[in-house]
Design a protein around this motif. Structure first.
Motif, PDB file in Angstrom:
ATOM      1  N   UNK A  79      16.253   2.203  75.555  1.00 33.73           N
ATOM      2  CA  UNK A  79      16.988   1.278  74.695  1.00 33.73           C
ATOM      3  C   UNK A  79      16.704  -0.165  75.056  1.00 33.73           C
ATOM      4  N   UNK A  80      16.492  -0.992  74.045  1.00 30.97           N
ATOM      5  CA  UNK A  80      16.406  -2.432  74.233  1.00 30.97           C
ATOM      6  C   UNK A  80      17.814  -2.988  74.073  1.00 30.97           C
ATOM      7  N   UNK A  81      18.461  -3.309  75.174  1.00 29.65           N
ATOM      8  CA  UNK A  81      19.841  -3.805  75.119  1.00 29.65           C
ATOM      9  C   UNK A  81      19.921  -5.287  74.830  1.00 29.65           C
ATOM     10  N   UNK A  82      19.038  -6.079  75.457  1.00 30.68           N
ATOM     11  CA  UNK A  82      19.250  -7.518  75.559  1.00 30.68           C
ATOM     12  C   UNK A  82      18.369  -8.376  74.665  1.00 30.68           C
ATOM     13  N   UNK A 121      10.917   0.587  77.872  1.00 29.29           N
ATOM     14  CA  UNK A 121      12.003  -0.396  77.849  1.00 29.29           C
ATOM     15  C   UNK A 121      12.507  -0.729  79.247  1.00 29.29           C
ATOM     16  N   UNK A 122      11.626  -0.596  80.220  1.00 32.61           N
ATOM     17  CA  UNK A 122      11.985  -0.992  81.581  1.00 32.61           C
ATOM     18  C   UNK A 122      12.416  -2.466  81.590  1.00 32.61           C
ATOM     19  N   UNK A 123      13.570  -2.747  82.186  1.00 37.03           N
ATOM     20  CA  UNK A 123      14.041  -4.115  82.316  1.00 37.03           C
ATOM     21  C   UNK A 123      14.725  -4.687  81.100  1.00 37.03           C
ATOM     22  N   UNK A 124      14.805  -3.925  80.003  1.00 39.07           N
ATOM     23  CA  UNK A 124      15.421  -4.448  78.782  1.00 39.07           C
ATOM     24  C   UNK A 124      16.922  -4.191  78.706  1.00 39.07           C
ATOM     25  N   UNK A 125      17.478  -3.575  79.737  1.00 36.71           N
ATOM     26  CA  UNK A 125      18.921  -3.511  79.946  1.00 36.71           C
ATOM     27  C   UNK A 125      19.156  -3.960  81.386  1.00 36.71           C
ATOM     28  N   UNK A 126      20.371  -4.388  81.705  1.00 38.65           N
ATOM     29  CA  UNK A 126      20.621  -4.954  83.027  1.00 38.65           C
ATOM     30  C   UNK A 126      20.530  -3.921  84.136  1.00 38.65           C
ATOM     31  N   UNK A 127      21.070  -2.724  83.902  1.00 40.70           N
ATOM     32  CA  UNK A 127      20.989  -1.654  84.891  1.00 40.70           C
ATOM     33  C   UNK A 127      20.660  -0.352  84.177  1.00 40.70           C
ATOM     34  N   UNK A 128      20.010   0.537  84.902  1.00 39.03           N
ATOM     35  CA  UNK A 128      19.742   1.887  84.410  1.00 39.03           C
ATOM     36  C   UNK A 128      20.383   2.859  85.385  1.00 39.03           C
ATOM     37  N   UNK A 129      21.438   3.529  84.955  1.00 40.98           N
ATOM     38  CA  UNK A 129      22.227   4.354  85.871  1.00 40.98           C
ATOM     39  C   UNK A 129      21.748   5.788  85.931  1.00 40.98           C
ATOM     40  N   UNK A 130      20.916   6.191  84.991  1.00 46.30           N
ATOM     41  CA  UNK A 130      20.426   7.555  84.941  1.00 46.30           C
ATOM     42  C   UNK A 130      19.023   7.543  84.349  1.00 46.30           C
TER      43      UNK A 130
END
Length: 332
Positions: A79-82, A121-130
């Motif tokens: 997912x692209x969050x940001x 999408x590495x790095x496109x959200x602040x944290x990846x919990x899983x």
């Protein structure tokens, strides 16, 4: 009760054990010494690797962090969050601008393998919990979210608020439920002040889709997952939700998750918001993207005093922000 849960859900452990269904601010009152401050700073540096983006920096003890949890998607893509057009781009801009919440007090949360190292999408959200795949069950993503919240915030005396869209609301719900019931692999506690879910299929999805993920199968009406989620003592408003202010938000123009499902009709929460008779303006994604006009919507809402209606209701992002950051009945 425990035996019944195990029968309904199977093992609550991770996928390696073959789980088939559903496998919580205080203010510092003493001045810390210089040595303690230095030790805390050193610990923060050591833990920095848990949060790949600077946006997840620590905040004061009396300020809950707002976690934004996205919904269902393609696990291989993530997912692209940001970024521009990202899932939470509009919300981040609105929460910071109109809401006055500093960006470093908001953390976008990912859970798909496509957001992990090397993913598209590495790095496109602040944290990846899983690092969920197509075969990962919602309860296993929820377990990872629960442990992240406990390890990063709860165990350090900090609380969080959570704004979740679509399946992200189920991930959040199960994270808190599994923690409250002591499921295998879940943490001992989660300190969560507020949860607001928008377009979450609490009673299942209505969109018919040929989807190849275990998560979508779990969200289809009549699934074992949903039956277990609504078992005795597990509804929103039951004892396990004590200590967290819950709000559910839905729209009658949502063709993915019905109005009744999103507001979990028939079950109690602290607050409910339902957008009705607004044409097709507020669809599934609109619940996490529409910020204006700020007061121009037909809106049903429920609080401790009963059901109400206004034709001058808040825009969806204002509703989501206030529900996720304020306790009690501060309704329009």
């Amino acid at each position: 009760m425990f035996a019944l849960r195990r029968k309904l859900l199977g093992s609550c452990s991770g996928p390696a054990q073959g789980s088939a269904a559903m496998s919580t601010t205080g203010e510092c009152q003493m001045r810390r010494s210089t040595r303690t401050i230095l030790a805390a700073a050193a610990a923060a540096m050591l833990l920095g690797g848990l949060a790949p983006a600077a946006h997840a920096a620590p905040t004061p003890q009396d300020e809950p962090q707002l976690l934004l949890v996205h919904g269902h998607g393609r696990p291989d893509e993530g997912t692209n969050c940001n970024g521009t057009g990202g899932t939470w781009a509009d919300a981040l801009n609105y929460f910071e601008g109109a809401g006055g919440l500093d960006r470093d007090r908001m953390t976008t949360v990912a859970y798909y393998e496509g957001n992990a190292a090397g993913g598209p999408n590495e790095g496109n959200c602040d944290v990846t919990v899983s690092e969920a795949t197509a075969d990962t069950k919602i309860q296993d993503i929820a377990k990872d979210l629960a442990n992240y919240v406990h390890d990063t915030y709860t165990s350090k005396g900090r609380s969080v608020n959570i704004a979740a869209h679509s399946m992200g609301g189920l991930v959040t719900r199960v994270a808190l439920l599994g923690t409250a019931e002591g499921w295998d692999g879940f943490p001992s506690s989660m300190k969560v002040d507020n949860v607001a879910t928008a377009g979450t299929p609490h009673q299942g999805v209505v969109e018919e889709r040929d989807d190849d993920t275990a998560q979508w199968d779990q969200m289809e009406p009549g699934s074992d997952f949903l039956k277990a989620l609504h078992g005795e003592g597990r509804e929103l408003g039951d004892e396990w939700t004590d200590g967290t202010d819950w709000t559910v938000i839905g729209s009658d123009a949502d063709d993915v998750v019905s109005y009744d499902s999103a507001i979990d009709k028939g079950n109690a929460t602290d607050q409910k918001f339902g957008y009705v008779d607004n044409g097709s303006a507020i669809g599934h994604s609109g619940l996490r993207t529409i910020s204006g006009p700020p007061h121009d919507y037909n809106l049903n809402y429920w609080n401790s005093s009963g059901q109400h209606h206004t034709t001058n209701g808040w825009a969806p992002l204002k509703t989501l922000f206030k529900a996720a950051t304020e306790d009690g009945d501060g309704l329009p």
